[in-house]
Design a protein around this motif. Structure first.
Motif, PDB file in Angstrom:
ATOM      1  N   HIS A  82       0.856  -1.178   0.000  1.00  0.00           N
ATOM      2  CA  HIS A  82       0.000   0.000   0.000  1.00  0.00           C
ATOM      3  C   HIS A  82       0.900   1.239   0.000  1.00  0.00           C
ATOM      4  O   HIS A  82       1.897   1.282   0.739  1.00  0.00           O
ATOM      5  CB  HIS A  82      -0.901   0.034   1.229  1.00  0.00           C
ATOM      6  CG  HIS A  82      -1.923  -1.070   1.271  1.00  0.00           C
ATOM      7  ND1 HIS A  82      -1.581  -2.401   1.379  1.00  0.00           N
ATOM      8  CD2 HIS A  82      -3.284  -1.029   1.235  1.00  0.00           C
ATOM      9  CE1 HIS A  82      -2.687  -3.134   1.409  1.00  0.00           C
ATOM     10  NE2 HIS A  82      -3.735  -2.329   1.319  1.00  0.00           N
ATOM     11  N   VAL A  83       0.545   2.217  -0.797  1.00  0.00           N
ATOM     12  CA  VAL A  83       1.320   3.453  -0.896  1.00  0.00           C
ATOM     13  C   VAL A  83       0.375   4.628  -0.714  1.00  0.00           C
ATOM     14  O   VAL A  83      -0.743   4.627  -1.240  1.00  0.00           O
ATOM     15  CB  VAL A  83       2.037   3.562  -2.258  1.00  0.00           C
ATOM     16  CG1 VAL A  83       2.696   4.935  -2.416  1.00  0.00           C
ATOM     17  CG2 VAL A  83       3.084   2.475  -2.403  1.00  0.00           C
ATOM     18  N   GLY A 143      -2.870  12.093  -3.572  1.00  0.00           N
ATOM     19  CA  GLY A 143      -4.310  12.141  -3.633  1.00  0.00           C
ATOM     20  C   GLY A 143      -5.030  10.918  -3.121  1.00  0.00           C
ATOM     21  O   GLY A 143      -6.263  10.919  -3.079  1.00  0.00           O
ATOM     22  N   GLU A 144      -4.306   9.858  -2.723  1.00  0.00           N
ATOM     23  CA  GLU A 144      -5.019   8.663  -2.296  1.00  0.00           C
ATOM     24  C   GLU A 144      -4.087   7.669  -1.619  1.00  0.00           C
ATOM     25  O   GLU A 144      -2.864   7.746  -1.751  1.00  0.00           O
ATOM     26  CB  GLU A 144      -5.695   7.982  -3.486  1.00  0.00           C
ATOM     27  CG  GLU A 144      -4.714   7.352  -4.477  1.00  0.00           C
ATOM     28  CD  GLU A 144      -5.432   6.534  -5.553  1.00  0.00           C
ATOM     29  OE1 GLU A 144      -6.265   7.115  -6.257  1.00  0.00           O
ATOM     30  OE2 GLU A 144      -5.144   5.326  -5.663  1.00  0.00           O
ATOM     31  N   ILE A 145      -4.699   6.713  -0.911  1.00  0.00           N
ATOM     32  CA  ILE A 145      -4.007   5.494  -0.500  1.00  0.00           C
ATOM     33  C   ILE A 145      -4.325   4.441  -1.547  1.00  0.00           C
ATOM     34  O   ILE A 145      -5.501   4.218  -1.888  1.00  0.00           O
ATOM     35  CB  ILE A 145      -4.467   5.019   0.890  1.00  0.00           C
ATOM     36  CG1 ILE A 145      -4.172   6.079   1.949  1.00  0.00           C
ATOM     37  CG2 ILE A 145      -3.777   3.708   1.256  1.00  0.00           C
ATOM     38  CD1 ILE A 145      -4.679   5.704   3.334  1.00  0.00           C
ATOM     39  N   CYS A 187       3.708  -4.388 -10.872  1.00  0.00           N
ATOM     40  CA  CYS A 187       2.347  -3.960 -10.563  1.00  0.00           C
ATOM     41  C   CYS A 187       1.582  -3.738 -11.865  1.00  0.00           C
ATOM     42  O   CYS A 187       2.062  -3.043 -12.762  1.00  0.00           O
ATOM     43  CB  CYS A 187       2.385  -2.669  -9.749  1.00  0.00           C
ATOM     44  SG  CYS A 187       0.774  -1.901  -9.512  1.00  0.00           S
ATOM     45  N   ASP A 188       0.391  -4.354 -11.958  1.00  0.00           N
ATOM     46  CA  ASP A 188      -0.441  -4.120 -13.135  1.00  0.00           C
ATOM     47  C   ASP A 188      -1.818  -3.588 -12.785  1.00  0.00           C
ATOM     48  O   ASP A 188      -2.598  -3.251 -13.673  1.00  0.00           O
ATOM     49  CB  ASP A 188      -0.572  -5.394 -13.975  1.00  0.00           C
ATOM     50  CG  ASP A 188      -0.871  -6.614 -13.135  1.00  0.00           C
ATOM     51  OD1 ASP A 188      -1.891  -6.608 -12.419  1.00  0.00           O
ATOM     52  OD2 ASP A 188      -0.061  -7.566 -13.170  1.00  0.00           O
ATOM     53  N   THR A 189      -2.134  -3.496 -11.471  1.00  0.00           N
ATOM     54  CA  THR A 189      -3.422  -2.953 -11.053  1.00  0.00           C
ATOM     55  C   THR A 189      -3.208  -2.047  -9.843  1.00  0.00           C
ATOM     56  O   THR A 189      -2.540  -2.437  -8.879  1.00  0.00           O
ATOM     57  CB  THR A 189      -4.406  -4.068 -10.686  1.00  0.00           C
ATOM     58  OG1 THR A 189      -4.617  -4.908 -11.822  1.00  0.00           O
ATOM     59  CG2 THR A 189      -5.753  -3.496 -10.247  1.00  0.00           C
ATOM     60  N   VAL A 190      -3.770  -0.854  -9.910  1.00  0.00           N
ATOM     61  CA  VAL A 190      -3.732   0.078  -8.787  1.00  0.00           C
ATOM     62  C   VAL A 190      -5.170   0.303  -8.323  1.00  0.00           C
ATOM     63  O   VAL A 190      -6.007   0.764  -9.099  1.00  0.00           O
ATOM     64  CB  VAL A 190      -3.088   1.429  -9.172  1.00  0.00           C
ATOM     65  CG1 VAL A 190      -3.106   2.384  -7.987  1.00  0.00           C
ATOM     66  CG2 VAL A 190      -1.673   1.229  -9.674  1.00  0.00           C
ATOM     67  N   GLU A 191      -5.456  -0.061  -7.075  1.00  0.00           N
ATOM     68  CA  GLU A 191      -6.791   0.116  -6.517  1.00  0.00           C
ATOM     69  C   GLU A 191      -6.776   1.254  -5.506  1.00  0.00           C
ATOM     70  O   GLU A 191      -5.850   1.370  -4.702  1.00  0.00           O
ATOM     71  CB  GLU A 191      -7.262  -1.167  -5.816  1.00  0.00           C
ATOM     72  CG  GLU A 191      -7.484  -2.338  -6.750  1.00  0.00           C
ATOM     73  CD  GLU A 191      -8.003  -3.558  -6.010  1.00  0.00           C
ATOM     74  OE1 GLU A 191      -8.466  -4.490  -6.692  1.00  0.00           O
ATOM     75  OE2 GLU A 191      -7.938  -3.584  -4.761  1.00  0.00           O
ATOM     76  N   THR A 192      -7.814   2.084  -5.554  1.00  0.00           N
ATOM     77  CA  THR A 192      -7.942   3.187  -4.613  1.00  0.00           C
ATOM     78  C   THR A 192      -8.627   2.704  -3.339  1.00  0.00           C
ATOM     79  O   THR A 192      -9.746   2.193  -3.403  1.00  0.00           O
ATOM     80  CB  THR A 192      -8.750   4.331  -5.231  1.00  0.00           C
ATOM     81  OG1 THR A 192      -8.073   4.807  -6.388  1.00  0.00           O
ATOM     82  CG2 THR A 192      -8.920   5.475  -4.240  1.00  0.00           C
TER      83      THR A 192
END
Length: 829
Positions: A61-62, A66-68, A80-85
């Motif tokens: 988790h980063v 603007g978001e975690i 990494c191929d998917t970034v979820e908010t």
């Protein structure tokens, strides 16, 4: 550039790290004895400034601006191929300083992030909270829901839990933060910076915002800092982590280790609960680590340090990873400090040889000002007497009896000459303990940071300063063999500097025999700032007025030896500041008073005070004015950030008249508008905006005169102050003193339009400065002089006498430009 913002370990032992450049890297074999075994793989890129990282169930988790975000490798290829908010409910205005830090988690799985306030021109040192929830610590529950947790922070770069589960936050010195604190963050608490209060229910309901200059009503209920960090130890603290390694890192179990960026070191912190509140001591631990921003304990008990200075300033190295490991040899240190009713109890890691004498212990207490000013000096300092010293039977415990110890102050304690039974000296012989409350006696409602009357308001902390090397860094100097570049130590020969393309330094690295670097400006009494960097064996000097030598790197002046060694070493940037009084003379030229160096500091440490300079270092005549000269005496040297603030002098009042009479119903009555500019007069300030145009005096017979006032120009704005002006339709020409900080025209503030060009950006945008235009006829022509903040920056003799008499005029140059004037006065000769 591995500028680290977050650290965490995966189950397989790989180290994950996020960077401020939006990348996430995985490091294989980070703990091997051979560092060459480490392998770096980029896991993700294109993120927005990852200043915090956490590994949860082996998922990275980063926290971005603007978001975690959860970073997923769904196809198992190591990328990494998917970034979820997970959460993104806080505000963003686009301000540069809206950093977001994190990501510690509590036992319930909640994340915590901290949000930097914004800094907007012109009052950049005053934090603002224009969008939610700037200046807050937020709790993010496992579902991603956001909960405002605590307010009152400025630049809370470091969040973490101690071994007991208390949430802690570090903050950075600045407005409303007199020094850098460590706070125990509790839900609903207010921690001092007023800007964040704008998002509390009370302020939202009243549709008001807190003042950035007057202490808020919540000041009396603000939470105290658990620890105030001494300025010389910490100017930019990062995060902190507890030692839960079970002794693998040495004898400091459960104590906290803190990253410090600017001073490039690690600090050790021990907290205790006194009458319901956390407070405690901070100790030096390791120096010369580099620009430490993040720390994290590894599975083997070593401490991983993430480095970045992000252009904020710090110690080399400025990026990368460091690893601190215990050698297995127990150091001789002060292991524990506790506040007791009679004073302090100190426990040591080894038996003492003998108890120290009373005169071997120095103790002072001090507090700070809680105000909008940037930081605070140590105030109300008092030397305390140690009335008794008692050593335990096993010689490991020392009790100091201090009858005059008071609460709501920091106690700084140093032990001199203490040795162990085996002959070792203390590795670190001092600590600073924040005494919020005494162990017994009446409870105090005071804070270490005390509410004081606010200082006089300023529009910018750069008011009064001349920037000598901004924009065109070489225009105001005479030299050969110097270049504007970036510098570093030559890895093949550390006695030399290597240069790369950049604008970070002025270095004498061209040609076989570079000359001195000599300012074209003549300077008198005032305060000078200069940064310098030397290679190994390098030596240089700074000649004030071209006559009085400050030796570098020592800071020695004439026969005066500095009080201490504050030099950071080869390849490091050092900050020098000195206050100087020029010699004075009577009307016949006889000297009335010697030159005097009133104060010299290096890297915040005082080297010399009140030094009388009876004669120039190299002989010759003295004068009230002279150039600044940079001299390289051996090898290479680099300088930067050269600034000068002239000493304020009393201005004569006789013979001067106001240009704009505020007692009139219409202060602009004796002036006429030329062109389409909009001019308004409010609260003593004349403002020009809108389309191009001029404000022109009705009188057209001005000749020999001096025109003086305070001026401010917006970013990208442009203006001019005219004497002997002629008007032809919508055009005005005359002797024009240019007003331009950042508009793309080579003629900057101080230029005489068309006749003498100043390319250096002497004054920043949105900053008030003193401006004087003097025009006088002489037998050989018309002499025009322009002074900025009292320093003569342009002198031109117009032998053609282009303008003989005329109007006074003020210019508004273009749409988007805003020029402001106040206290404009005139005298005629």
């Amino acid at each position: 550039m591995l500028e680290v913002g977050g650290l965490g370990f995966l189950a397989d032992g790989r180290l994950a790290l996020s960077t401020r450049r939006g990348e996430v890297w995985l490091v294989e074999h980070p703990l091997g004895d051979d560092l060459a075994e480490a392998r770096f793989t980029r896991f993700a890129e294109g993120l927005w400034e990852g200043l915090g990282l956490a590994v949860v169930d082996d998922t990275i988790h980063v926290v971005q601006r603007g978001e975690i975000s959860r970073l997923l490798d769904t196809d198992g290829d190591g990328r990494c191929d998917t970034v979820e908010t997970l959460a993104d409910e806080w505000g963003l205005s686009g301000n540069y300083h809206e950093f977001v830090y994190g990501l510690p988690r509590d036992d319930a799985g909640n994340f915590f992030v901290s949000l930097n306030v914004s800094f907007f021109s012109p009052e950049w040192w005053h934090g603002k909270s224009t969008v939610p929830y700037r200046g807050w610590v937020l709790r993010i529950d496992p579902s991603g829901r956001q909960h405002p947790f605590a307010s009152g922070f400025r630049s809370p770069c470091g969040l973490g839990f101690d071994a007991a589960g208390h949430l802690l936050a570090t903050d950075n010195q600045g407005d409303w933060m007199p020094a850098s604190p460590i706070f125990h963050v509790q839900e609903g608490g207010f921690y001092g910076h007023p800007a964040s209060l704008a998002w509390t229910p009370a302020y939202l309901a009243s549709a008001t915002v807190p003042s950035d200059r007057i202490p808020p009503r919540e000041a009396s209920t603000r939470r105290p800092a658990a620890v105030w960090l001494p300025y010389e130890w910490s100017r930019s603290p990062g995060n902190l982590v507890p030692d839960t390694t079970g002794g693998a890192f040495g004898p400091f179990e459960d104590q906290l280790f803190l990253a410090e960026l600017t001073n490039g070191r690690l600090l050790r912190v021990e907290l205790e609960r006194v009458r319901g509140e956390l407070q405690g001591a901070v100790f030096p631990f390791r120096a010369d680590v580099g620009s430490a921003c993040r720390v994290e304990f590894a599975p083997d008990g070593s401490l991983i340090v993430g480095l970045t200075n992000r252009g904020w300033g710090g110690r080399a190295p400025a990026s990368g990873l460091a690893r601190v490991r215990w050698t297995g040899i127990e150091p001789f240190e002060i292991e524990h400090v506790s506040l007791i009713p009679s004073g302090f109890q100190l426990d040591f890691t080894a038996p003492l040889d003998e108890p120290p004498g009373l005169d071997a212990i120095t103790l002072r207490q001090y507090d700070y000002d809680y105000w909008w000013e940037y930081g605070s000096p140590e105030r109300a300092e008092e030397q305390l007497t140690v009335a008794g010293v008692e050593l335990s039977r096993d010689r490991r415990r020392l009790v100091l009896t201090i009858p005059d110890l008071v609460p709501a102050k920091v106690a700084r304690v140093q032990l001199h000459g203490v040795v162990a039974q085996d002959g070792r000296a203390l590795l670190h012989d001092e600590f600073a303990y924040t005494v919020n409350q005494l162990v017994d006696g009446p409870l105090t409602t005071e804070h270490v940071a005390k509410v004081v009357p606010p200082p006089a308001a300023r529009e910018s902390d750069e008011e009064g300063w001349l920037r000598l090397t901004w924009g065109d860094a070489t225009d105001g100097w005479n030299f050969s063999g110097w270049e504007l570049c970036d510098v570093a130590l030559d890895p093949e020969d550390p006695t030399r500097l290597v240069t790369t393309k950049g604008v970070g330094a002025l270095a004498n690295t061209l040609g076989d025999a570079p000359t001195d670097y000599v300012s074209k400006l003549s300077l008198g009494s005032g305060t000078l700032r200069a940064d310098f960097l030397l290679p190994e064996g390098g030596a240089a000097a700074l000649l004030v007025q071209g006559r009085y030598s400050i030796d570098l790197p020592t800071g020695a002046v004439a026969q005066h030896t500095p009080k201490q060694d504050a030099y950071l070493g080869a390849g490091e940037w050092n900050e020098l500041e000195l206050a100087f009084e020029a010699p004075s003379f009577d009307a016949d030229g006889a000297k009335l008073q010697h030159a005097r160096l009133t104060r010299l500091t290096m890297n915040g440490e005082t080297l010399l005070e009140d030094v009388e300079l009876e004669a120039p270092s190299a002989g010759g005549d003295e004068a009230a004015l002279g150039p600044l000269v940079l001299v390289v005496e051996q090898g290479h040297a680099a300088f930067g950030n050269l600034q000068f603030r002239p000493a304020e002098s009393e201005r004569p009042r006789e013979g001067w008249s106001l240009l704009f009479d505020t007692d009139r119903d219409d202060p602009l009555e004796a002036w006429r508008f030329v062109g389409d500019a909009e001019w308004s007069f409010d609260d003593g300030v004349l403002t020009g905006t809108g389309r191009p145009g001029f404000l022109v005096s009705e009188r057209d017979d001005y000749r020999d005169l001096e025109l003086r006032g305070e001026v401010k120009i917006s970013g990208g704005g442009n203006s001019g102050l005219f004497a002997r002006a002629r008007v032809a339709g919508a055009a005005v020409e005359g002797y024009e003193a240019e007003i331009n900080s950042s508009f793309p025209d080579a003629q900057k503030t101080g230029s005489l339009a068309g006749l003498a060009v100043v390319r250096t950006h002497l004054v920043p945008e949105d900053t008030w400065f003193d401006y004087t235009l003097r025009v006088v006829d002489e037998p050989a022509g018309t002499r025009v002089q322009i002074f900025v903040n009292g320093v003569l920056v342009t002198e031109h003799l117009d032998e053609l006498r282009r303008f003989t008499t005329g109007h006074l005029a003020l210019q508004q140059h273009h749409e988007g430009s805003v020029v402001e004037y106040r206290s404009l006065v005139l005298r005629e000769f």
